[in-house]
Write a protein that holds these residues in place. Structure first.
Motif, PDB file in Angstrom:
ATOM      1  N   ARG A 168       0.794  -1.229   0.000  1.00 32.07           N
ATOM      2  CA  ARG A 168       0.000   0.000   0.000  1.00 32.07           C
ATOM      3  C   ARG A 168       0.831   1.287   0.000  1.00 32.07           C
ATOM      4  O   ARG A 168       0.450   2.265  -0.667  1.00 32.07           O
ATOM      5  N   LEU A 169       1.906   1.331   0.772  1.00 35.31           N
ATOM      6  CA  LEU A 169       2.651   2.577   0.927  1.00 35.31           C
ATOM      7  C   LEU A 169       3.159   3.144  -0.410  1.00 35.31           C
ATOM      8  O   LEU A 169       3.015   4.347  -0.654  1.00 35.31           O
ATOM      9  N   PRO A 170       3.761   2.332  -1.290  1.00 39.92           N
ATOM     10  CA  PRO A 170       4.195   2.884  -2.582  1.00 39.92           C
ATOM     11  C   PRO A 170       3.045   3.394  -3.443  1.00 39.92           C
ATOM     12  O   PRO A 170       3.245   4.182  -4.360  1.00 39.92           O
ATOM     13  N   ARG A 171       1.838   2.932  -3.122  1.00 41.26           N
ATOM     14  CA  ARG A 171       0.645   3.335  -3.872  1.00 41.26           C
ATOM     15  C   ARG A 171      -0.148   4.406  -3.129  1.00 41.26           C
ATOM     16  O   ARG A 171      -1.283   4.721  -3.495  1.00 41.26           O
ATOM     17  N   ASN A 172       0.458   4.943  -2.067  1.00 45.62           N
ATOM     18  CA  ASN A 172      -0.152   6.024  -1.265  1.00 45.62           C
ATOM     19  C   ASN A 172      -1.515   5.635  -0.697  1.00 45.62           C
ATOM     20  O   ASN A 172      -2.437   6.458  -0.633  1.00 45.62           O
ATOM     21  N   GLU A 173      -1.659   4.392  -0.290  1.00 43.38           N
ATOM     22  CA  GLU A 173      -2.886   3.925   0.341  1.00 43.38           C
ATOM     23  C   GLU A 173      -2.722   3.908   1.861  1.00 43.38           C
ATOM     24  O   GLU A 173      -1.609   3.723   2.375  1.00 43.38           O
ATOM     25  N   ASP A 174      -3.821   4.077   2.576  1.00 34.12           N
ATOM     26  CA  ASP A 174      -3.798   4.062   4.029  1.00 34.12           C
ATOM     27  C   ASP A 174      -3.478   2.657   4.538  1.00 34.12           C
ATOM     28  O   ASP A 174      -3.970   1.663   4.004  1.00 34.12           O
ATOM     29  N   ILE A 175      -2.649   2.577   5.588  1.00 35.11           N
ATOM     30  CA  ILE A 175      -2.262   1.269   6.106  1.00 35.11           C
ATOM     31  C   ILE A 175      -2.869   0.962   7.475  1.00 35.11           C
ATOM     32  O   ILE A 175      -2.675  -0.142   8.000  1.00 35.11           O
ATOM     33  N   PHE A 176      -3.610   1.910   8.040  1.00 33.61           N
ATOM     34  CA  PHE A 176      -4.146   1.692   9.378  1.00 33.61           C
ATOM     35  C   PHE A 176      -5.675   1.591   9.423  1.00 33.61           C
ATOM     36  O   PHE A 176      -6.223   0.802  10.187  1.00 33.61           O
ATOM     37  N   PHE A 177      -6.364   2.376   8.625  1.00 34.38           N
ATOM     38  CA  PHE A 177      -7.817   2.444   8.745  1.00 34.38           C
ATOM     39  C   PHE A 177      -8.563   1.790   7.583  1.00 34.38           C
ATOM     40  O   PHE A 177      -9.763   1.542   7.679  1.00 34.38           O
ATOM     41  N   LYS A 178      -7.860   1.517   6.498  1.00 30.91           N
ATOM     42  CA  LYS A 178      -8.512   0.860   5.372  1.00 30.91           C
ATOM     43  C   LYS A 178      -8.488  -0.649   5.582  1.00 30.91           C
ATOM     44  O   LYS A 178      -7.453  -1.240   5.887  1.00 30.91           O
ATOM     45  N   LYS A 179      -9.654  -1.283   5.437  1.00 33.57           N
ATOM     46  CA  LYS A 179      -9.756  -2.717   5.648  1.00 33.57           C
ATOM     47  C   LYS A 179      -8.950  -3.491   4.603  1.00 33.57           C
ATOM     48  O   LYS A 179      -8.758  -3.035   3.481  1.00 33.57           O
ATOM     49  N   SER A 180      -8.480  -4.675   5.013  1.00 33.08           N
ATOM     50  CA  SER A 180      -7.749  -5.535   4.090  1.00 33.08           C
ATOM     51  C   SER A 180      -8.670  -5.978   2.956  1.00 33.08           C
ATOM     52  O   SER A 180      -9.849  -6.281   3.179  1.00 33.08           O
ATOM     53  N   TYR A 181      -8.127  -6.003   1.760  1.00 33.63           N
ATOM     54  CA  TYR A 181      -8.933  -6.369   0.595  1.00 33.63           C
ATOM     55  C   TYR A 181      -8.091  -7.168  -0.390  1.00 33.63           C
ATOM     56  O   TYR A 181      -6.862  -7.142  -0.362  1.00 33.63           O
ATOM     57  N   CYS A 182      -8.791  -7.888  -1.250  1.00 37.30           N
ATOM     58  CA  CYS A 182      -8.115  -8.660  -2.299  1.00 37.30           C
ATOM     59  C   CYS A 182      -7.749  -7.721  -3.441  1.00 37.30           C
ATOM     60  O   CYS A 182      -8.633  -7.033  -3.977  1.00 37.30           O
ATOM     61  N   PRO A 183      -6.484  -7.651  -3.850  1.00 40.78           N
ATOM     62  CA  PRO A 183      -6.091  -6.755  -4.935  1.00 40.78           C
ATOM     63  C   PRO A 183      -6.642  -7.167  -6.301  1.00 40.78           C
ATOM     64  O   PRO A 183      -6.601  -6.386  -7.247  1.00 40.78           O
ATOM     65  N   LYS A 184      -7.201  -8.386  -6.375  1.00 45.42           N
ATOM     66  CA  LYS A 184      -7.754  -8.865  -7.636  1.00 45.42           C
ATOM     67  C   LYS A 184      -9.231  -8.474  -7.787  1.00 45.42           C
ATOM     68  O   LYS A 184      -9.654  -7.989  -8.836  1.00 45.42           O
ATOM     69  N   CYS A 185     -10.023  -8.695  -6.717  1.00 46.04           N
ATOM     70  CA  CYS A 185     -11.463  -8.412  -6.809  1.00 46.04           C
ATOM     71  C   CYS A 185     -11.890  -7.205  -5.967  1.00 46.04           C
ATOM     72  O   CYS A 185     -13.058  -6.796  -6.015  1.00 46.04           O
ATOM     73  N   ASN A 239      -9.222 -16.226  -7.205  1.00 46.71           N
ATOM     74  CA  ASN A 239      -7.945 -15.934  -7.862  1.00 46.71           C
ATOM     75  C   ASN A 239      -6.780 -16.300  -6.950  1.00 46.71           C
ATOM     76  O   ASN A 239      -6.909 -16.298  -5.723  1.00 46.71           O
ATOM     77  N   LYS A 240      -5.651 -16.599  -7.562  1.00 42.68           N
ATOM     78  CA  LYS A 240      -4.469 -16.987  -6.794  1.00 42.68           C
ATOM     79  C   LYS A 240      -3.951 -15.818  -5.947  1.00 42.68           C
ATOM     80  O   LYS A 240      -3.911 -14.681  -6.398  1.00 42.68           O
ATOM     81  N   ILE A 241      -3.564 -16.136  -4.712  1.00 38.19           N
ATOM     82  CA  ILE A 241      -2.926 -15.159  -3.827  1.00 38.19           C
ATOM     83  C   ILE A 241      -1.424 -15.363  -3.936  1.00 38.19           C
ATOM     84  O   ILE A 241      -0.939 -16.494  -3.793  1.00 38.19           O
ATOM     85  N   SER A 242      -0.700 -14.290  -4.182  1.00 37.38           N
ATOM     86  CA  SER A 242       0.748 -14.389  -4.363  1.00 37.38           C
ATOM     87  C   SER A 242       1.415 -15.074  -3.170  1.00 37.38           C
ATOM     88  O   SER A 242       1.037 -14.860  -2.015  1.00 37.38           O
ATOM     89  N   ILE A 243       2.413 -15.882  -3.473  1.00 38.60           N
ATOM     90  CA  ILE A 243       3.153 -16.578  -2.422  1.00 38.60           C
ATOM     91  C   ILE A 243       3.992 -15.596  -1.597  1.00 38.60           C
ATOM     92  O   ILE A 243       4.562 -15.972  -0.560  1.00 38.60           O
ATOM     93  N   ARG A 244       4.070 -14.337  -2.065  1.00 37.91           N
ATOM     94  CA  ARG A 244       4.813 -13.316  -1.312  1.00 37.91           C
ATOM     95  C   ARG A 244       4.287 -13.205   0.117  1.00 37.91           C
ATOM     96  O   ARG A 244       5.052 -12.941   1.045  1.00 37.91           O
ATOM     97  N   TYR A 245       2.982 -13.385   0.290  1.00 36.58           N
ATOM     98  CA  TYR A 245       2.363 -13.195   1.602  1.00 36.58           C
ATOM     99  C   TYR A 245       2.875 -14.192   2.643  1.00 36.58           C
ATOM    100  O   TYR A 245       3.405 -13.780   3.679  1.00 36.58           O
ATOM    101  N   PRO A 246       2.744 -15.492   2.421  1.00 40.64           N
ATOM    102  CA  PRO A 246       3.264 -16.432   3.432  1.00 40.64           C
ATOM    103  C   PRO A 246       4.785 -16.379   3.562  1.00 40.64           C
ATOM    104  O   PRO A 246       5.318 -16.571   4.657  1.00 40.64           O
ATOM    105  N   LEU A 247       5.493 -16.117   2.467  1.00 39.95           N
ATOM    106  CA  LEU A 247       6.951 -16.064   2.531  1.00 39.95           C
ATOM    107  C   LEU A 247       7.433 -14.912   3.416  1.00 39.95           C
ATOM    108  O   LEU A 247       8.347 -15.082   4.234  1.00 39.95           O
ATOM    109  N   ILE A 248       6.814 -13.740   3.258  1.00 37.79           N
ATOM    110  CA  ILE A 248       7.183 -12.584   4.076  1.00 37.79           C
ATOM    111  C   ILE A 248       6.837 -12.845   5.539  1.00 37.79           C
ATOM    112  O   ILE A 248       7.600 -12.503   6.449  1.00 37.79           O
ATOM    113  N   GLU A 249       5.685 -13.458   5.782  1.00 39.25           N
ATOM    114  CA  GLU A 249       5.263 -13.760   7.152  1.00 39.25           C
ATOM    115  C   GLU A 249       6.218 -14.743   7.823  1.00 39.25           C
ATOM    116  O   GLU A 249       6.600 -14.556   8.983  1.00 39.25           O
TER     117      GLU A 249
END
Length: 241
Positions: A26-43, A70-80
Motif C-alpha cells: 500500500r505505501l508505494p501506492r499512497n494507500e492508508d495502512i491503518f484504517f482501510k480494511k484488508s482487501y483482495c487486490p484482484k477483486c 484468484n491466486k494469492i501471491s506466495i509473497r504473503y506467506p513467505l514474508i510472514e
C-alpha cells in the motif's frame, strides 16, 4: 518458559509479517495502512477475518482468495515466515528486553522497505522517518555516544553522495536512488563510522549477486539496490548489538 517465549516470538513475527505484506503493497501506492480494511487486490472485496491468519489462511485456502478464487501471491506467506524467523532470532539475541521490542520494530520497517523497493523501486519516506525515530531510541536506550553516532551518519552521507556523484559522471547514469541515500545516512546512526567499510562491502557483494540474478530473470539492466543495503544493515545489527 524459553519455549513459550520462543513460540510467542514466532507468532508475533508472523502477525507483524502480515502487516508488512500489506504495508509494502500500500505505501508505494499512497494507500492508508491503518484504517482501510484488508482487501483482495484482484477483486477489491474485503477479506474476512479468518482469511487473515498468517501463513495458515494461505495454506488452508490453497493459495486462493475465498471471494473470487484468484491466486494469492506466495509473497504473503513467505514474508510472514521470514519476519517470524527474524523475530525469533531477535528473541534469541536480546531475550525479553526493550532492545527486543526496538529491534523487532526495526525489522518490520526494514522488511517493508525491502519488499517495497524490490517490487516498485520505491523506499517509502514514512518508513525512513520511522527508522530514524527507532534508531534514535536505540541509541538513547543503549547509552551510545550521540555525537559520535551523528558524525558517523554525516560521514556515511558525504561518502555515499561523493561516490554516487563520481560514478554518475563516469558512467553517465544514476548510481543510487534518493531512497538509498536516505537509508544509508540513517544506517550510519546505528552502525557507526568504523563499520562503514564492512557495511558497504557486504551490500556490494549481495548487490552484485542479486543484480546478476535480477538481470537474468527480468532482462532489466536496472535493479533495486535497497534490498542489498537492508540485508547488510540488519545482519550487522545482529552482530553489533
Amino acid at each position: 518458559m524459553n519455549l513459550i517465549f520462543s513460540i510467542f516470538s514466532l507468532l508475533f513475527g508472523a502477525c507483524f509479517g502480515s502487516f508488512a505484506t500489506m504495508a509494502s503493497y500500500r505505501l508505494p501506492r499512497n494507500e492508508d495502512i491503518f484504517f482501510k480494511k484488508s482487501y483482495c487486490p484482484k477483486c477489491d472485496k474485503p477479506i474476512k477475518f479468518f482469511s487473515l491468519i498468517p501463513v495458515f489462511s494461505w495454506i488452508f485456502q490453497g493459495g486462493k482468495c475465498s471471494n473470487c478464487g484468484n491466486k494469492i501471491s506466495i509473497r504473503y506467506p513467505l514474508i510472514e515466515i521470514f519476519t517470524s524467523f527474524l523475530f525469533f532470532m531477535s528473541y534469541l539475541k536480546f531475550g525479553i528486553s526493550y532492545n527486543t521490542v526496538l529491534f523487532d520494530l526495526i525489522i518490520v520497517v526494514c522488511v517493508i522497505m525491502f519488499i517495497a523497493d524490490l517490487e516498485t523501486y520505491i523506499i517509502p519516506d514514512s518508513m525512513q522517518i520511522t527508522l530514524l525515530v527507532l534508531s534514535i531510541s536505540m541509541i538513547y536506550y543503549n547509552n551510545m555516544d550521540i555525537y559520535y553516532q551523528v558524525m558517523s551518519s554525516v560521514a556515511y552521507f558525504v561518502l555515499i553522495i561523493s561516490t554516487s556523484f563520481l560514478v554518475e559522471k563516469w558512467k553517465k547514469k544514476d548510481a543510487l536512488g534518493g531512497g538509498d541515500v536516505k537509508f544509508i545516512t540513517i544506517a550510519g546512526l546505528l552502525l557507526g563510522f568504523q563499520n562503514l567499510p564492512v557495511f558497504l562491502f557486504i551490500a556490494g557483494i549481495i548487490g552484485m549477486i542479486f543484480g546478476l540474478i535480477w538481470k537474468i530473470i527480468t532482462k532489466n539492466e536496472y535493479f533495486p539496490f535497497g534490498p542489498a543495503l537492508l540485508v547488510s544493515f540488519v545482519s550487522l545489527m545482529f552482530y553489533l548489538f
